[in-house]
Design a protein around this motif. Structure first.
Motif, PDB file in Angstrom:
ATOM      1  N   GLY A   1       0.780  -1.227   0.000  1.00 46.89           N
ATOM      2  CA  GLY A   1       0.000   0.000   0.000  1.00 46.89           C
ATOM      3  C   GLY A   1       0.812   1.277   0.000  1.00 46.89           C
ATOM      4  N   LYS A   2       2.132   1.163  -0.139  1.00 46.53           N
ATOM      5  CA  LYS A   2       2.988   2.347  -0.124  1.00 46.53           C
ATOM      6  C   LYS A   2       3.818   2.427  -1.396  1.00 46.53           C
ATOM      7  N   GLY A   3       4.394   3.588  -1.620  1.00 47.91           N
ATOM      8  CA  GLY A   3       5.250   3.774  -2.776  1.00 47.91           C
ATOM      9  C   GLY A   3       6.632   3.195  -2.553  1.00 47.91           C
ATOM     10  N   ARG A   4       7.396   3.117  -3.612  1.00 45.93           N
ATOM     11  CA  ARG A   4       8.759   2.586  -3.513  1.00 45.93           C
ATOM     12  C   ARG A   4       9.669   3.679  -2.949  1.00 45.93           C
ATOM     13  N   GLU A   5      10.479   3.332  -1.955  1.00 45.41           N
ATOM     14  CA  GLU A   5      11.365   4.310  -1.336  1.00 45.41           C
ATOM     15  C   GLU A   5      12.817   3.856  -1.396  1.00 45.41           C
ATOM     16  N   LEU A   6      13.714   4.830  -1.533  1.00 46.92           N
ATOM     17  CA  LEU A   6      15.141   4.546  -1.545  1.00 46.92           C
ATOM     18  C   LEU A   6      15.610   4.249  -0.127  1.00 46.92           C
ATOM     19  N   VAL A   7      16.246   3.109   0.047  1.00 42.83           N
ATOM     20  CA  VAL A   7      16.753   2.691   1.355  1.00 42.83           C
ATOM     21  C   VAL A   7      18.221   3.062   1.511  1.00 42.83           C
ATOM     22  N   ALA A   8      19.021   2.738   0.486  1.00 42.32           N
ATOM     23  CA  ALA A   8      20.457   2.998   0.556  1.00 42.32           C
ATOM     24  C   ALA A   8      21.024   3.028  -0.849  1.00 42.32           C
TER      25      ALA A   8
END
Length: 119
Positions: free
Chosen positions: A41-48
């Motif tokens: 249910g969330k967008g793709r996010e940059l982790v590292a």
């Protein structure tokens, strides 16, 4: 071209996992490498992210001090060591390669690996 992630799975809160991403079919050492994640249910996010030589590394605030990204250009691989895992880290984790030195920029994605943090 392939990016193949591995190392995901089910882990208890506070546990650790090490994700690996093996690259083939392109000049790995010319690409910045990133780990993204996408929770339900969330967008793709940059982790590292890590630059070509590893000289520059960046992390999302939510994982600083817990996750470590590294790469081995000889093995054409990038890694994400995840410690002190929290339920909020549950997501599909994607490996991403980016070369901004060409026009248009060249970008590849892996198929993703599921990480579930639950007791």
């Amino acid at each position: 071209v392939q990016l193949v992630e591995s190392g995901g799975g089910l882990v208890q809160p506070g546990g650790s996992l090490r994700l690996s991403c093996a690259a083939s079919g392109f000049s790995f050492s010319a690409y910045d490498m990133n780990w993204y994640r996408q929770a339900p249910g969330k967008g793709r996010e940059l982790v590292a992210g890590i630059t070509t030589t590893g000289s520059s590394i960046n992390y999302a605030d939510s994982v600083k001090g817990r996750f470590t990204i590294s790469r081995d250009n000889a093995k054409k691989s990038v890694y994400l060591q995840m410690n002190s895992l929290e339920p909020e880290d549950t997501a599909v984790y994607y490996c991403h390669a980016l070369n901004r030195g060409v026009f248009p920029p060249s970008s590849y994605w892996g198929q993703g690996t599921q990480v579930t943090v639950s007791s």
